[in-house]
Design a protein around this motif. Structure first.
Motif, short mmCIF file in Angstrom:
data_model
loop_
_atom_site.label_atom_id
_atom_site.label_comp_id
_atom_site.label_asym_id
_atom_site.label_seq_id
_atom_site.Cartn_x
_atom_site.Cartn_y
_atom_site.Cartn_z
N ASN A 4 0.82 -1.21 0.00
CA ASN A 4 0.00 0.00 0.00
C ASN A 4 0.86 1.26 0.00
O ASN A 4 0.52 2.25 -0.67
CB ASN A 4 -0.95 0.00 1.19
N LEU A 5 1.96 1.24 0.74
CA LEU A 5 2.84 2.40 0.77
C LEU A 5 3.49 2.64 -0.59
O LEU A 5 3.61 3.79 -1.04
CB LEU A 5 3.92 2.22 1.84
N ARG A 6 3.90 1.56 -1.25
CA ARG A 6 4.48 1.72 -2.58
C ARG A 6 3.44 2.25 -3.57
O ARG A 6 3.77 3.05 -4.45
CB ARG A 6 5.02 0.38 -3.07
N PHE A 7 2.22 1.81 -3.43
CA PHE A 7 1.15 2.31 -4.30
C PHE A 7 0.92 3.80 -4.06
O PHE A 7 0.76 4.58 -4.99
CB PHE A 7 -0.13 1.51 -4.04
N GLN A 8 0.91 4.21 -2.79
CA GLN A 8 0.75 5.62 -2.45
C GLN A 8 1.91 6.45 -2.99
O GLN A 8 1.72 7.59 -3.44
CB GLN A 8 0.64 5.80 -0.94
N LEU A 9 3.12 5.89 -2.92
CA LEU A 9 4.29 6.60 -3.44
C LEU A 9 4.17 6.82 -4.94
O LEU A 9 4.47 7.91 -5.45
CB LEU A 9 5.56 5.81 -3.13
N ALA A 10 3.69 5.81 -5.65
CA ALA A 10 3.56 5.91 -7.10
C ALA A 10 2.49 6.92 -7.51
O ALA A 10 2.63 7.58 -8.54
CB ALA A 10 3.22 4.54 -7.69
N THR A 11 1.46 7.05 -6.69
CA THR A 11 0.38 7.98 -7.03
C THR A 11 0.60 9.37 -6.43
O THR A 11 -0.21 10.27 -6.64
CB THR A 11 -0.98 7.45 -6.55
N GLY A 12 1.67 9.53 -5.66
CA GLY A 12 1.99 10.84 -5.09
C GLY A 12 1.20 11.18 -3.84
O GLY A 12 1.09 12.34 -3.47
N GLN A 13 0.64 10.19 -3.17
CA GLN A 13 -0.18 10.43 -1.98
C GLN A 13 0.53 10.09 -0.68
O GLN A 13 -0.05 10.23 0.39
CB GLN A 13 -1.46 9.61 -2.06
#
Length: 70
Positions: free
Chosen positions: A27-36
């Protein structure tokens, strides 16, 4: 999570924490990719927690194999 906290857990609890940590890392990697992502250092902390959990599991495996050999 500290080493002393992990030592007090049963193997099933460690496996559950490992699963939760991997989900959190995803989830953290996903947030990093989306800029959140608000705290990028959290990724490093979760990776270290995963490594600590793996280390504890492995040390228990080694201790069990040594006790069986004797």
């Amino acid at each position: 999570m500290k080493k002393t906290d992990i030592k007090g857990l049963a193997e099933s609890e460690i496996a559950e924490k490992l699963k939760e940590s991997r989900t959190e890392l995803f989830n953290l990697r996903f947030q990093l990719a989306t800029g959140q992502l608000d705290n990028p250092h959290r990724i490093t902390m979760v990776k270290r927690d995963i490594a600590r959990l793996h280390t504890e599991l492995r040390s228990r495996e080694i201790a069990a194999s040594k006790s069986q050999a004797q």
